[in-house]
Scaffold this motif. Structure first.
Motif, mmCIF file in Angstrom:
data_model
loop_
_atom_site.group_PDB
_atom_site.id
_atom_site.type_symbol
_atom_site.label_atom_id
_atom_site.label_comp_id
_atom_site.label_asym_id
_atom_site.label_seq_id
_atom_site.Cartn_x
_atom_site.Cartn_y
_atom_site.Cartn_z
ATOM 1 N N PRO A 155 67.273 -25.692 -5.225
ATOM 2 C CA PRO A 155 67.762 -26.009 -6.574
ATOM 3 C C PRO A 155 66.809 -26.958 -7.296
ATOM 4 N N PRO A 156 66.592 -26.745 -8.589
ATOM 5 C CA PRO A 156 65.598 -27.549 -9.324
ATOM 6 C C PRO A 156 65.938 -29.030 -9.408
ATOM 7 N N PHE A 157 67.212 -29.382 -9.234
ATOM 8 C CA PHE A 157 67.573 -30.798 -9.327
ATOM 9 C C PHE A 157 67.338 -31.544 -8.015
ATOM 10 N N ILE A 158 66.913 -30.851 -6.961
ATOM 11 C CA ILE A 158 66.486 -31.522 -5.732
ATOM 12 C C ILE A 158 65.012 -31.900 -5.906
ATOM 13 N N PRO A 159 64.662 -33.185 -5.821
ATOM 14 C CA PRO A 159 63.274 -33.622 -6.085
ATOM 15 C C PRO A 159 62.331 -33.213 -4.952
ATOM 16 N N LEU A 160 61.955 -31.947 -4.928
ATOM 17 C CA LEU A 160 61.183 -31.408 -3.812
ATOM 18 C C LEU A 160 59.814 -32.075 -3.680
ATOM 19 N N ASN A 161 59.072 -32.145 -4.778
ATOM 20 C CA ASN A 161 57.734 -32.750 -4.718
ATOM 21 C C ASN A 161 57.810 -34.232 -4.354
ATOM 22 N N GLN A 162 58.816 -34.907 -4.876
ATOM 23 C CA GLN A 162 58.985 -36.323 -4.551
ATOM 24 C C GLN A 162 59.284 -36.511 -3.064
ATOM 25 N N LEU A 163 60.106 -35.632 -2.510
ATOM 26 C CA LEU A 163 60.419 -35.714 -1.082
ATOM 27 C C LEU A 163 59.183 -35.425 -0.235
ATOM 28 N N ALA A 164 58.351 -34.485 -0.698
ATOM 29 C CA ALA A 164 57.127 -34.165 0.040
ATOM 30 C C ALA A 164 56.185 -35.363 0.081
ATOM 31 N N GLU A 165 56.057 -36.048 -1.043
ATOM 32 C CA GLU A 165 55.191 -37.233 -1.079
ATOM 33 C C GLU A 165 55.798 -38.382 -0.280
ATOM 34 N N GLN A 166 57.099 -38.544 -0.400
ATOM 35 C CA GLN A 166 57.772 -39.646 0.292
ATOM 36 C C GLN A 166 57.654 -39.525 1.807
ATOM 37 N N SER A 167 57.722 -38.309 2.322
ATOM 38 C CA SER A 167 57.674 -38.096 3.775
ATOM 39 C C SER A 167 56.273 -37.766 4.277
ATOM 40 N N ASN A 168 55.284 -37.766 3.372
ATOM 41 C CA ASN A 168 53.900 -37.452 3.749
ATOM 42 C C ASN A 168 53.847 -36.095 4.459
ATOM 43 N N MET A 169 54.242 -35.066 3.730
ATOM 44 C CA MET A 169 54.381 -33.735 4.299
ATOM 45 C C MET A 169 53.077 -33.210 4.894
ATOM 46 N N GLU A 170 51.952 -33.504 4.260
ATOM 47 C CA GLU A 170 50.676 -32.963 4.738
ATOM 48 C C GLU A 170 50.321 -33.489 6.121
ATOM 49 N N ALA A 171 50.777 -34.697 6.448
ATOM 50 C CA ALA A 171 50.473 -35.262 7.767
ATOM 51 C C ALA A 171 51.416 -34.719 8.838
ATOM 52 N N ASN A 172 52.693 -34.571 8.485
ATOM 53 C CA ASN A 172 53.685 -34.085 9.450
ATOM 54 C C ASN A 172 54.829 -33.452 8.671
ATOM 55 N N ILE A 173 55.074 -32.197 8.929
ATOM 56 C CA ILE A 173 56.071 -31.474 8.138
ATOM 57 C C ILE A 173 57.497 -31.745 8.601
ATOM 58 N N LYS A 174 57.687 -32.193 9.842
ATOM 59 C CA LYS A 174 59.042 -32.379 10.366
ATOM 60 C C LYS A 174 59.843 -33.422 9.588
#
Length: 254
Positions: A155-174
């Motif tokens: 859903p567009p109201f879930i801040p997907l990009n913000q969550l990716a940056e917050q959890s450092n997705m590129e380093a660890n996806i889990k």
């Protein structure tokens, strides 16, 4: 003489009252008997259904034990050619797979499929509320040359990009998937709660809500007093399906 006659009239009236009551009881008795018979028949039917369910569960347990032990000793006790035994084996297999799936999601597992010859993957995140599976969301990720989200149905109201940056997705996806799953399950839980309120509590009127279900304003009526109460539920922590703040307002408090 007048006193004696009045006593005779009163006793006669009392006798008539007793006779009337007895006749009413006799008239009601056949209906009561029929009601008790119907209730007894319903209880007998319910007992038979419970016995059948118990028998099915016992057979399923036997079959599941034989599946876990890779042995056919338990299955030999049943008729191999009977339709019931085949159906029970299918039910046991389905129950076994369902338990594995529940355990998989319970420990935070995700359904992952490789795509683009190993250069990408598709992740499915299931949501549930109180043991009931709800919506499933999908993410398609590119693994090379770097990890990035290609497309999704979040859903567009879930801040997907913000969550990716917050959890450092590129380093660890889990950590990213775990955080995203928390947001999705919390949203699904809040939405399901709102749905259940509308379906099961007709006396509660939903005055206001948003697409994220993070704010709910409900109009309640206090029983017996018939006092209207305005309840505002605030879900500040969007990783939870329980409100972080509740406020009540009524005319009496003004």
């Amino acid at each position: 003489m007048e006193g004696a006659s009045s006593k005779g009239v009163l006793s006669h009236l009392s006798h008539l009252e007793v006779v009337t009551r007895s006749r009413k009881c006799e008239a009601q008795q056949p209906g009561r008997v029929a009601e008790l018979k119907a209730k007894a028949a319903a209880l007998v039917k319910q007992r038979d259904q419970l016995k059948a369910q118990i028998q099915i569960q016992q057979n399923l347990q036997k079959l599941r034990k034989s599946m876990n032990k890779h042995s056919n000793e338990e299955e030999e006790e049943m008729d191999e050619d009977s339709e019931n035994s085949q159906l029970l084996r299918l039910m046991a297999r389905h129950s076994h797979l369902r338990d594995l799936l529940d355990a998989h999601h319970l420990i935070g597992g995700y359904d992952v499929i490789k795509t683009s010859q190993g250069k990408g993957m598709c992740v499915s995140l299931a949501t549930a509320y109180e043991g009931v599976y709800l919506d499933t969301y999908n993410l398609e990720l590119d693994l090379k040359p770097k990890l990035r989200i290609r497309r999704h149905n979040i859903p567009p109201f879930i801040p997907l990009n913000q969550l990716a940056e917050q959890s450092n997705m590129e380093a660890n996806i889990k950590p990213f998937l775990h955080l995203l799953s928390q947001h999705l399950n919390a949203f699904a839980g809040r939405k399901q709660q709102l749905k259940l309120v509308k379906e099961n509590h007709k006396s509660i009127e939903v005055m206001e809500s948003n697409v994220l279900c993070s704010i709910l304003v409900l109009m309640l009526t206090v029983p017996r007093q018939k006092t209207a109460v305005l309840c505002t539920l605030d879900y500040t922590d969007q990783t939870r399906c329980l409100p972080t703040n509740a406020r009540f307002e009524s005319e009496d408090s003004l």
